[in-house]
Write a protein that holds these residues in place. Structure first.
Motif, PDB file in Angstrom:
ATOM      1  N   SER A 136      -3.539  19.293   2.572  1.00  0.00           N
ATOM      2  CA  SER A 136      -2.208  18.468   2.563  1.00  0.00           C
ATOM      3  C   SER A 136      -1.277  18.536   3.354  1.00  0.00           C
ATOM      4  O   SER A 136      -0.911  19.876   3.506  1.00  0.00           O
ATOM      5  CB  SER A 136      -1.729  18.107   0.994  1.00  0.00           C
ATOM      6  OG  SER A 136      -1.064  19.150   0.351  1.00  0.00           O
ATOM      7  N   LEU A 172      -3.981  10.673   3.795  1.00  0.00           N
ATOM      8  CA  LEU A 172      -3.733   9.817   2.536  1.00  0.00           C
ATOM      9  C   LEU A 172      -3.038   8.463   2.982  1.00  0.00           C
ATOM     10  O   LEU A 172      -2.874   8.635   4.159  1.00  0.00           O
ATOM     11  CB  LEU A 172      -2.419  10.554   1.804  1.00  0.00           C
ATOM     12  CG  LEU A 172      -2.882  11.900   0.863  1.00  0.00           C
ATOM     13  CD1 LEU A 172      -1.539  12.127   0.261  1.00  0.00           C
ATOM     14  CD2 LEU A 172      -3.985  11.497  -0.038  1.00  0.00           C
ATOM     15  N   THR A 173      -3.362   7.274   2.469  1.00  0.00           N
ATOM     16  CA  THR A 173      -2.990   6.184   2.831  1.00  0.00           C
ATOM     17  C   THR A 173      -1.369   6.153   2.523  1.00  0.00           C
ATOM     18  O   THR A 173      -0.687   7.006   1.932  1.00  0.00           O
ATOM     19  CB  THR A 173      -3.648   5.099   2.126  1.00  0.00           C
ATOM     20  OG1 THR A 173      -3.408   5.083   0.610  1.00  0.00           O
ATOM     21  CG2 THR A 173      -5.287   5.044   2.144  1.00  0.00           C
ATOM     22  N   GLU A 175       0.178   3.799   0.713  1.00  0.00           N
ATOM     23  CA  GLU A 175       0.296   3.810  -0.708  1.00  0.00           C
ATOM     24  C   GLU A 175       0.219   5.296  -1.471  1.00  0.00           C
ATOM     25  O   GLU A 175       1.142   5.436  -2.401  1.00  0.00           O
ATOM     26  CB  GLU A 175      -0.370   2.766  -1.091  1.00  0.00           C
ATOM     27  CG  GLU A 175      -0.328   2.433  -2.849  1.00  0.00           C
ATOM     28  CD  GLU A 175       0.787   1.738  -3.005  1.00  0.00           C
ATOM     29  OE1 GLU A 175       1.424   1.988  -4.218  1.00  0.00           O
ATOM     30  OE2 GLU A 175       1.420   1.342  -2.023  1.00  0.00           O
ATOM     31  N   GLU A 176      -0.862   5.798  -0.941  1.00  0.00           N
ATOM     32  CA  GLU A 176      -1.023   7.261  -1.554  1.00  0.00           C
ATOM     33  C   GLU A 176       0.049   8.098  -1.392  1.00  0.00           C
ATOM     34  O   GLU A 176       0.387   9.128  -2.134  1.00  0.00           O
ATOM     35  CB  GLU A 176      -2.662   7.783  -1.210  1.00  0.00           C
ATOM     36  CG  GLU A 176      -3.467   6.896  -1.742  1.00  0.00           C
ATOM     37  CD  GLU A 176      -4.817   7.320  -1.249  1.00  0.00           C
ATOM     38  OE1 GLU A 176      -6.047   7.277  -1.915  1.00  0.00           O
ATOM     39  OE2 GLU A 176      -4.815   7.984   0.026  1.00  0.00           O
ATOM     40  N   LYS A 177       0.598   7.975   0.097  1.00  0.00           N
ATOM     41  CA  LYS A 177       1.803   8.946   0.460  1.00  0.00           C
ATOM     42  C   LYS A 177       2.722   8.503  -0.532  1.00  0.00           C
ATOM     43  O   LYS A 177       3.694   9.385  -0.960  1.00  0.00           O
ATOM     44  CB  LYS A 177       1.903   8.922   1.772  1.00  0.00           C
ATOM     45  CG  LYS A 177       0.906   9.391   2.648  1.00  0.00           C
ATOM     46  CD  LYS A 177       1.230   9.207   4.085  1.00  0.00           C
ATOM     47  CE  LYS A 177       0.130   9.760   4.934  1.00  0.00           C
ATOM     48  NZ  LYS A 177       0.591   9.423   6.219  1.00  0.00           N
ATOM     49  N   ARG A 178       3.185   7.388  -0.752  1.00  0.00           N
ATOM     50  CA  ARG A 178       4.314   7.072  -1.488  1.00  0.00           C
ATOM     51  C   ARG A 178       4.156   7.447  -2.999  1.00  0.00           C
ATOM     52  O   ARG A 178       5.256   7.956  -3.523  1.00  0.00           O
ATOM     53  CB  ARG A 178       4.371   5.415  -1.455  1.00  0.00           C
ATOM     54  CG  ARG A 178       5.737   4.847  -2.341  1.00  0.00           C
ATOM     55  CD  ARG A 178       5.642   3.332  -1.985  1.00  0.00           C
ATOM     56  NE  ARG A 178       4.533   2.966  -2.972  1.00  0.00           N
ATOM     57  CZ  ARG A 178       4.474   2.732  -4.240  1.00  0.00           C
ATOM     58  NH1 ARG A 178       5.502   2.960  -4.956  1.00  0.00           N
ATOM     59  NH2 ARG A 178       3.546   2.075  -4.948  1.00  0.00           N
ATOM     60  N   ILE A 179       3.017   7.079  -3.390  1.00  0.00           N
ATOM     61  CA  ILE A 179       2.862   7.661  -4.953  1.00  0.00           C
ATOM     62  C   ILE A 179       2.908   8.966  -5.141  1.00  0.00           C
ATOM     63  O   ILE A 179       3.526   9.535  -5.884  1.00  0.00           O
ATOM     64  CB  ILE A 179       1.451   7.279  -5.251  1.00  0.00           C
ATOM     65  CG1 ILE A 179       1.218   5.548  -5.482  1.00  0.00           C
ATOM     66  CG2 ILE A 179       1.259   7.752  -6.785  1.00  0.00           C
ATOM     67  CD1 ILE A 179       0.016   4.980  -5.858  1.00  0.00           C
ATOM     68  N   LYS A 180       2.421   9.821  -4.262  1.00  0.00           N
ATOM     69  CA  LYS A 180       2.585  11.476  -4.014  1.00  0.00           C
ATOM     70  C   LYS A 180       3.862  11.657  -4.087  1.00  0.00           C
ATOM     71  O   LYS A 180       4.475  12.685  -4.731  1.00  0.00           O
ATOM     72  CB  LYS A 180       1.812  11.810  -3.031  1.00  0.00           C
ATOM     73  CG  LYS A 180       1.779  13.349  -2.806  1.00  0.00           C
ATOM     74  CD  LYS A 180       0.591  13.957  -4.092  1.00  0.00           C
ATOM     75  CE  LYS A 180       0.743  15.348  -3.951  1.00  0.00           C
ATOM     76  NZ  LYS A 180      -0.145  16.188  -4.992  1.00  0.00           N
ATOM     77  N   GLU A 183       5.592  11.112  -7.289  1.00  0.00           N
ATOM     78  CA  GLU A 183       5.230  12.090  -8.014  1.00  0.00           C
ATOM     79  C   GLU A 183       6.005  13.685  -8.058  1.00  0.00           C
ATOM     80  O   GLU A 183       6.438  14.012  -8.915  1.00  0.00           O
ATOM     81  CB  GLU A 183       3.759  12.317  -8.012  1.00  0.00           C
ATOM     82  CG  GLU A 183       2.845  11.224  -8.505  1.00  0.00           C
ATOM     83  CD  GLU A 183       1.524  11.602  -8.410  1.00  0.00           C
ATOM     84  OE1 GLU A 183       1.210  12.528  -7.950  1.00  0.00           O
ATOM     85  OE2 GLU A 183       0.562  10.803  -8.941  1.00  0.00           O
TER      86      GLU A 183
END
Length: 407
Positions: A136, A172-173, A175-180, A183
């Motif tokens: 990552s 990561l997409t 959206e996934e980056k934003r969620i990550k 978090e």
């Protein structure tokens, strides 16, 4: 000319070098020029986790400290080659063979681009992704922060061509980056809140502990003051009782003398008299703060009264004079004229100076003899208002109490 040695040793610092090229680079960096062949091979300790080669025990210890990797394979005997002092002749076959032996590891190209957009070089980004597991962006950045002082941080990593390259993990997409990222921020916020709560609990425990200590100290101080007050009151009552008894005995003697002069029979002492009713003592818990020198001051005044019991007027005048001196200092502590007394002053000598106990009382109040004992002086920084107040109370008690110091 070929040499039978396996390395070149620097005679100035003792480091082992694999080739003439390394010796030249070492000489340029350190200005060392004393090299000799050595049959000792350069160590090749390879980390079994990240495949990083180390050339000394110091390098393996540093690598373990930074990464936690502690398992190394000793490939020294496999990679040791006789060293040649002749300049190497580069051929296409050799170059091709070298390229086949060590290659740049394959890492996630999307993560490489993201790291480069953040300002990191390609070599540093590749090295960070390779040694952090190519998992990552966060892991790579953490690796860079931990190894930013490494000397080879900006060198492209190389791995054996035979090593199986792990397929890059999908990036990561958005959206996934934003969620990550959310978090990570939430985790950091919770950690900060927990730390603040823990610190607040510690501060509250400390406040409670200090409060308990202050309450206990106050209770002990109040108990001690109450005991001292009771002791002083008891001493006063005992002194008053003894004075009354002495006066009673004096009256009895005068009465017997008058009966004798009148020719009357003396009173039989065996005849019982009605007992004097005992008046119960009333306990008092007045919040009076006694001075630490109160008892010594009282004893001093008692001695003065007792040693001059036939000179009541002189003793009372001395008490009143001392009270004036103490009161002036207490009311005007910054006025030096009230804090300096000439011992040879006729008025002072007649009222106080001729009495040894009077001088001692002033010394208990803080006065000191200065200038070859010509003056009594109370320095400004040694004025204790509590002591002066106690001195005034003792003097006032001695003046108004008719039984003070009778015995």
């Amino acid at each position: 000319m070929s040499a039978t040695g396996l390395s070149l040793r620097c005679g100035d610092c003792g480091v082992l070098l694999k080739s003439v090229e390394e010796a030249q680079e070492h000489a340029e960096l350190t200005s060392h020029s004393n090299f000799s062949e050595s049959t000792e091979a350069v160590l090749n300790l390879v980390c079994t986790v990240c495949r990083k080669p180390c050339r000394s025990k110091t390098e393996t210890d540093l690598h373990t400290k930074r990464t936690g990797h502690s398992d190394f394979s000793d490939l020294t005997s496999e990679t040791a080659k006789p060293i040649s002092l002749d300049p190497p002749i580069s051929t296409d076959d050799d170059t091709q063979q070298h390229q086949e032996m060590m290659i740049v590891p394959v890492v996630d190209s999307n993560l490489i681009q993201e790291l480069e957009s953040m300002g990191f070089t390609t070599a540093r980004a590749t090295r960070a992704l390779h040694y952090s597991g190519n998992t990552s962006l966060e892991a790579a950045i953490n690796w860079i922060m931990e190894h930013e002082n490494d000397s080879d941080i900006d060198q492209m990593p190389l791995v054996p061509a035979s090593a199986k390259a792990e397929p890059p993990k999908p990036s990561l997409t958005e959206e996934e980056k934003r969620i990550k990222a959310q978090e990570l921020r939430e985790r950091a916020r919770k950690k900060k809140e927990e730390e603040e709560k823990r610190m607040e609990r510690e501060r509250e425990k400390e406040r409670i502990r200090v409060g308990k200590e202050l309450l206990e100290a106050k209770r002990i101080e109040e108990d001690n003051e109450r005991k001292r007050i009771l002791a002083l009151r008891k001493a006063e009552k005992d002194e008053e009782r003894r004075a009354r008894e002495k006066i009673r005995q004096k009256l009895e003697e005068d009465k017997a003398e008058r009966r004798r002069k009148l020719g009357l029979q003396p009173v039989d002492p065996t005849v019982s008299k009605p007992a004097t009713p005992v008046v119960p003592e009333k306990k008092s818990f007045l919040p009076v703060r006694p001075a630490t020198k109160a008892e010594r001051m009282r004893d001093c005044l008692r001695s003065l009264k007792h040693n001059h019991k036939d000179e009541d007027a002189k003793v009372k005048r001395a008490f009143q004079t001392l009270l004036t001196y103490v009161g002036n200092v207490a009311k005007n502590p910054d006025e030096e004229k009230f804090r300096k007394i000439r011992l040879s002053n006729p008025s002072f000598h007649d009222r106080v100076g001729s009495l040894k106990e009077g001088i001692e009382f002033l010394e208990l109040c803080g006065f000191e003899k200065v200038e070859d004992s010509e003056f009594l002086f109370l320095p400004r920084n040694k004025i204790d208002i509590a002591v002066l107040n106690s001195a005034g109370s003792e003097l006032n008690s001695a003046i108004v109490n008719p039984f003070f110091g009778v015995l």
